[in-house]
Design a protein around this motif. Sequence first.
Motif, PDB file in Angstrom:
ATOM      1  N   GLU A 167      -5.242  -1.061 -12.522  1.00 48.57           N
ATOM      2  CA  GLU A 167      -6.201  -1.210 -11.438  1.00 48.57           C
ATOM      3  C   GLU A 167      -7.418  -1.987 -11.920  1.00 48.57           C
ATOM      4  OE1 GLU A 167      -8.980   1.910  -9.171  1.00 48.57           O
ATOM      5  OE2 GLU A 167      -6.837   2.375  -9.068  1.00 48.57           O
ATOM      6  N   VAL A 192      -6.922  -1.284  -3.234  1.00 51.86           N
ATOM      7  CA  VAL A 192      -6.954  -1.359  -4.694  1.00 51.86           C
ATOM      8  C   VAL A 192      -6.633  -2.800  -5.067  1.00 51.86           C
ATOM      9  CG1 VAL A 192      -5.759  -0.641  -6.809  1.00 51.86           C
ATOM     10  CG2 VAL A 192      -6.233   1.023  -5.023  1.00 51.86           C
ATOM     11  N   SER A 194      -4.384   1.762 -16.027  1.00 54.10           N
ATOM     12  CA  SER A 194      -3.690   1.980 -14.758  1.00 54.10           C
ATOM     13  C   SER A 194      -3.253   0.675 -14.107  1.00 54.10           C
ATOM     14  CB  SER A 194      -4.607   2.733 -13.789  1.00 54.10           C
ATOM     15  OG  SER A 194      -5.628   1.864 -13.317  1.00 54.10           O
ATOM     16  N   LEU A 200      -4.813   1.524  -0.478  1.00 50.69           N
ATOM     17  CA  LEU A 200      -5.132   2.649  -1.346  1.00 50.69           C
ATOM     18  C   LEU A 200      -4.210   3.843  -1.086  1.00 50.69           C
ATOM     19  CD1 LEU A 200      -7.111   3.698  -3.507  1.00 50.69           C
ATOM     20  CD2 LEU A 200      -8.599   4.441  -1.645  1.00 50.69           C
ATOM     21  N   GLY A 251      -0.119   2.107  -1.411  1.00 53.58           N
ATOM     22  CA  GLY A 251       0.209   1.130  -2.448  1.00 53.58           C
ATOM     23  C   GLY A 251       0.855  -0.131  -1.908  1.00 53.58           C
ATOM     24  N   ARG A 276     -11.346  -0.775  -6.831  1.00 51.43           N
ATOM     25  CA  ARG A 276     -10.933  -0.128  -5.593  1.00 51.43           C
ATOM     26  C   ARG A 276     -12.129  -0.030  -4.670  1.00 51.43           C
ATOM     27  NH1 ARG A 276      -8.626   5.659  -6.016  1.00 51.43           N
ATOM     28  NH2 ARG A 276      -7.187   4.598  -7.387  1.00 51.43           N
ATOM     29  N   ARG A 286      -5.189  -5.156  -8.100  1.00 52.91           N
ATOM     30  CA  ARG A 286      -4.460  -5.074  -9.363  1.00 52.91           C
ATOM     31  C   ARG A 286      -3.747  -6.397  -9.618  1.00 52.91           C
ATOM     32  NH1 ARG A 286       0.955  -4.589  -8.741  1.00 52.91           N
ATOM     33  NH2 ARG A 286       1.779  -3.756  -6.789  1.00 52.91           N
ATOM     34  N   CYS A 316      -3.817  -4.125  -2.465  1.00 51.10           N
ATOM     35  CA  CYS A 316      -2.857  -3.105  -2.043  1.00 51.10           C
ATOM     36  C   CYS A 316      -3.590  -1.986  -1.303  1.00 51.10           C
ATOM     37  CB  CYS A 316      -2.148  -2.510  -3.256  1.00 51.10           C
ATOM     38  SG  CYS A 316      -1.225  -3.737  -4.206  1.00 51.10           S
TER      39      CYS A 316
END
Length: 193
Positions: free
Chosen positions: A8, A16, A6, A73, A76, A11, A18, A71
Amino acid sequence: MFDEGSGELGRSGRVVLRRINFGDQEEFLERVRASAELHHPMVSLPATAKEFLDFLDRFDAGRSAEGLLVCLLDSGAIAGSVNINSIIRGRFQNGSLGYAAFTPYAGQGYMSEGLGLVLRYAFEELRLHRLEAQIQPDNHASTKLVQKHGFRHEGYSPDLLFVDGAWRGHERWAITNDMAGISGLPHPTLPAR
């Protein structure tokens, strides 16, 4: 916690973590422009498409540098940026942090949540032993952030980093995996003794 498929890396309740990628260019540059007053003179981030591409070229997924985004959740939206720079393996197992919150998300705790995820990722997945943060003495928000996460103050280095057209002194802060209470397997490049 880590989900390569993903993109990710972790989280928390509201954010999140990434990796930054080419598709982030437009939003990232928009956030940088909106945050220019907030960042000046402490932080200098890419402001053009070419600078963004050069910025991306620095990152190589944990070998010598990582470019990460914090980011929201729910939407985004990019709330902040965290880089793990100058990753050195062998006996050091160290990385140097650079980070910035973006307007309008600064001061709402998103970067604190994101930094918690960065620590877990750096110590568990990258298997680093130590992270450093160099902070200009007047950057009280940054100092408060690292203190909240248990970094220790290790001193002051005059003329340490070239920022806003001049060599600037910085306070040095650091945390180890033991201090963060995050243990994991040692990286394969760590010598046996």
